[in-house]
Write a protein that holds these residues in place. Sequence first.
Motif, PDB file in Angstrom:
ATOM      1  N   ASP A 187      20.356  32.519  67.022  1.00  0.00           N
ATOM      2  CA  ASP A 187      20.863  31.688  67.434  1.00  0.00           C
ATOM      3  C   ASP A 187      21.599  30.294  67.228  1.00  0.00           C
ATOM      4  O   ASP A 187      20.046  29.435  66.738  1.00  0.00           O
ATOM      5  N   VAL A 188      23.004  29.543  66.723  1.00  0.00           N
ATOM      6  CA  VAL A 188      23.130  28.761  66.334  1.00  0.00           C
ATOM      7  C   VAL A 188      23.062  27.812  66.703  1.00  0.00           C
ATOM      8  O   VAL A 188      23.981  27.841  67.902  1.00  0.00           O
ATOM      9  N   ILE A 189      22.053  26.692  66.924  1.00  0.00           N
ATOM     10  CA  ILE A 189      21.952  25.684  67.809  1.00  0.00           C
ATOM     11  C   ILE A 189      22.734  24.234  67.369  1.00  0.00           C
ATOM     12  O   ILE A 189      23.115  22.657  67.616  1.00  0.00           O
ATOM     13  N   ALA A 190      23.206  23.729  65.813  1.00  0.00           N
ATOM     14  CA  ALA A 190      24.042  23.005  65.483  1.00  0.00           C
ATOM     15  C   ALA A 190      24.244  23.282  63.685  1.00  0.00           C
ATOM     16  O   ALA A 190      23.982  24.262  63.140  1.00  0.00           O
ATOM     17  N   GLU A 191      25.293  22.399  63.433  1.00  0.00           N
ATOM     18  CA  GLU A 191      26.433  22.547  62.775  1.00  0.00           C
ATOM     19  C   GLU A 191      26.266  21.217  61.904  1.00  0.00           C
ATOM     20  O   GLU A 191      25.900  20.389  62.187  1.00  0.00           O
ATOM     21  N   ALA A 192      26.127  21.239  59.766  1.00  0.00           N
ATOM     22  CA  ALA A 192      25.947  20.032  59.937  1.00  0.00           C
ATOM     23  C   ALA A 192      27.656  20.661  58.742  1.00  0.00           C
ATOM     24  O   ALA A 192      26.838  21.168  57.560  1.00  0.00           O
ATOM     25  N   GLY A 193      27.894  19.232  57.938  1.00  0.00           N
ATOM     26  CA  GLY A 193      28.900  18.952  56.828  1.00  0.00           C
ATOM     27  C   GLY A 193      28.691  18.399  55.921  1.00  0.00           C
ATOM     28  O   GLY A 193      29.047  18.168  54.672  1.00  0.00           O
ATOM     29  N   THR A 194      27.074  17.727  55.152  1.00  0.00           N
ATOM     30  CA  THR A 194      26.836  17.155  54.050  1.00  0.00           C
ATOM     31  C   THR A 194      24.913  17.285  54.478  1.00  0.00           C
ATOM     32  O   THR A 194      24.350  18.315  55.163  1.00  0.00           O
TER      33      THR A 194
END
Length: 215
Positions: A32-39
């Motif tokens: 389950d993907v709970i969040a994304e980060a771009g840096t």
Amino acid sequence: MTAAPRRVLIADDHPVVRAGLRALLEGAADLDVIAEAGTGEEAVRLAVELAPDVVLMDLRFAGTGGGIDGIEAIRRLTAQAPGLPVVMLTSYSGRAEVVRALEAGARGYVLKAGPPEDLFRAVRAAAEGGLGLATEVVGELVGQVVSPAAELTEREKEVVRLMADGHSNRSIANALFLGEATVKTHLVRIYRKLGVDNRAAAVSEAVRRGLLELM
């Protein structure tokens, strides 16, 4: 009773890549993907705040205005959230890159162009406390990571110290009463042992390993 899905944080600077990874991972019932980060910085912050089961981290965050890369992000997470598994996601399978990632604390190394099965296996292995490596990079580790890191000789340490002080090959040769050809031979061996390919990287890696402090 069904076990709860493994909670995954995706960190990559390309939105399209993140979207693709999310769709792929969420297609598995146990992830389950709970969040994304771009840096890299955002990845560290979210990982500390959300405490996912696994962080899927890009090796190089291109075009982030001089922000930290995946290796530095792992080091910061090791200090701020000890034990949090990180799987490195990259297009690079060279030995130096693999060694740097694993020595920084990564629990897995997966190629972006690899099969989805490699990604699933690495994420699950890391979440369970194991080591998840793409098939393509296992060969890079033979004699490099699975065995103890090669130690620098005292002479090689002297060469690294002089490099750190800004000495040229000729200057190093004069200081150590060696021929320039001998100094070049030492450099080749130093690069191989440290898993680097240039002088600056050799000095940086020696400092990170604490080798300069021993001289």
